[in-house]
Design a protein around this motif. Structure first.
Motif, PDB file in Angstrom:
ATOM      1  N   ASP A   1       0.830  -1.211   0.000  1.00  0.00           N
ATOM      2  CA  ASP A   1       0.000   0.000   0.000  1.00  0.00           C
ATOM      3  C   ASP A   1       0.860   1.255   0.000  1.00  0.00           C
ATOM      4  O   ASP A   1       0.523   2.263  -0.640  1.00  0.00           O
ATOM      5  N   LEU A   2       1.996   1.202   0.731  1.00  0.00           N
ATOM      6  CA  LEU A   2       2.929   2.341   0.687  1.00  0.00           C
ATOM      7  C   LEU A   2       3.498   2.486  -0.724  1.00  0.00           C
ATOM      8  O   LEU A   2       3.581   3.594  -1.260  1.00  0.00           O
ATOM      9  N   ALA A   3       3.850   1.366  -1.343  1.00  0.00           N
ATOM     10  CA  ALA A   3       4.408   1.408  -2.696  1.00  0.00           C
ATOM     11  C   ALA A   3       3.411   2.044  -3.671  1.00  0.00           C
ATOM     12  O   ALA A   3       3.776   2.881  -4.497  1.00  0.00           O
ATOM     13  N   ILE A   4       2.138   1.657  -3.555  1.00  0.00           N
ATOM     14  CA  ILE A   4       1.106   2.231  -4.419  1.00  0.00           C
ATOM     15  C   ILE A   4       1.063   3.755  -4.254  1.00  0.00           C
ATOM     16  O   ILE A   4       1.004   4.506  -5.230  1.00  0.00           O
ATOM     17  N   GLU A   5       1.135   4.211  -3.006  1.00  0.00           N
ATOM     18  CA  GLU A   5       1.077   5.656  -2.765  1.00  0.00           C
ATOM     19  C   GLU A   5       2.310   6.391  -3.262  1.00  0.00           C
ATOM     20  O   GLU A   5       2.222   7.541  -3.687  1.00  0.00           O
ATOM     21  N   MET A   6       3.478   5.744  -3.189  1.00  0.00           N
ATOM     22  CA  MET A   6       4.700   6.381  -3.685  1.00  0.00           C
ATOM     23  C   MET A   6       4.632   6.548  -5.200  1.00  0.00           C
ATOM     24  O   MET A   6       5.224   7.468  -5.755  1.00  0.00           O
ATOM     25  N   ILE A   7       3.917   5.651  -5.884  1.00  0.00           N
ATOM     26  CA  ILE A   7       3.846   5.692  -7.350  1.00  0.00           C
ATOM     27  C   ILE A   7       2.710   6.592  -7.829  1.00  0.00           C
ATOM     28  O   ILE A   7       2.882   7.426  -8.709  1.00  0.00           O
ATOM     29  N   TRP A   8       1.500   6.430  -7.222  1.00  0.00           N
ATOM     30  CA  TRP A   8       0.345   7.191  -7.719  1.00  0.00           C
ATOM     31  C   TRP A   8       0.090   8.504  -6.964  1.00  0.00           C
ATOM     32  O   TRP A   8      -0.547   9.399  -7.499  1.00  0.00           O
TER      33      TRP A   8
END
Lengths: 203, 203
Positions: free
Chosen positions: A163-170
């Motif tokens: 979920d952190l990765a998703i936020e860092m990308i989007w």
């Protein structure tokens, strides 16, 4: 016993479906023309060629109509079950996805309805719950699935929270879009993907 | 020639300043209690103990009042010229700043007014321009200055675009806050800082 409808008799289900599509299309077109603040049930009814009461029978508010319009659109685009691309290269796939998102956000027909929805849910708890369940969570699942595959293939750090990765990308892209703090270009989204993945790769 | 006011005479400038502060404080308190949608000039006037006309003489809308209230708050907190901390470690300083931001965003007294402002500017071009000039750009300059120092100290890649770096660090947090997609914790912001800086460090 009532007679079964023949193929020439009017079909109420099909007629309802046609009205529903006309209403959702009208709502989507109108919000792009006048914005969410000036959007009215009256105008949607007039554009769709139905009575106001037909709309009120199916939706509690203009926000609810607009929400279903966006949902219809994303269902129309998806052929069957939607998925994020998987060519084997996470970087290439994310660049493809973010470039497509930017093309949509730069199109006024999409920009205004999605902007309206994104700000309306901030103040409208009922709409926020529907948004989370029907649009946000299904997209999150797709993103998580694609990132998990990349993690299993050794392209992401195994300890990374997805979920952190998703936020860092989007997150940077959505934030720049909503706050209008800069141009949305393919070069910009490519840089986001490269920088985010450098931060997320295995150490 | 009119007599100069003595220390006992009422001072109109000081009286105006007191009314202005009372109005801005009332607007800030009320929006936290009832939300932006139900905030009214009438209620602000009643709470501040001034006439409605006093407010309309100085501000064109409730959005403009709220905006000045937030600006007063950030000016009160800043002693002289505000700066981001600079201990020599960019990672430590960013963790400090993002933890402080999260404490503010988790405080309902700040959350509701800032949420209202952030969504109102999406539909209100005049307010958006004032927001950019008086709140957003000054903060951007502080962030850019701090990141430039880190870049000169070799802690950031020399080719990194500083505006992109700002968005990689602050974008995920602001997006999670506005979309309410997860809890805002110190552990979360520490992870953002670590992941973003790993992506932004010299190659």
């Amino acid at each position: 016993m009532p007679a079964k409808p023949t193929s020439n008799a009017p079909d109420p289900i099909r007629r309802n479906e046609a009205s529903r599509k006309a209403i959702l299309t009208a709502a989507f077109d109108l919000v792009g023309e006048v914005g969410f603040g000036k959007l009215s049930i009256e105008a949607i009814a007039a554009r769709a060629g139905v009575g106001k009461q037909t709309i009120y029978r199916w939706w509690p508010s203009k926000g609810a109509v607009l929400f279903d319009a966006l949902l219809m659109l994303s269902e129309d685009q998806a052929t069957g079950r939607p998925e994020l691309p998987d060519t084997g290269s996470l970087e290439a796939d994310l660049k493809t996805v973010l470039r497509a998102t930017v093309r949509e956000l730069n199109d006024p027909r999409y920009d205004e309805p999605m902007r309206a929805l994104n700000t309306e849910i901030v103040h409208n708890q009922e709409l926020a719950a529907a948004y989370t369940e029907r649009l946000h969570e299904p997209m999150q699942r797709l993103k998580r699935d694609r990132l998990r595959k990349a993690q299993q293939a050794g392209q992401l750090d195994p300890n990374t929270d997805l979920d952190l990765a998703i936020e860092m990308i989007w997150g940077p892209l959505l934030n720049r879009w909503l706050q209008r703090t800069g141009p949305l270009t393919p070069e910009y989204t490519d840089s986001i993907v490269e920088t985010a993945l450098r931060g997320l790769m295995p150490r």
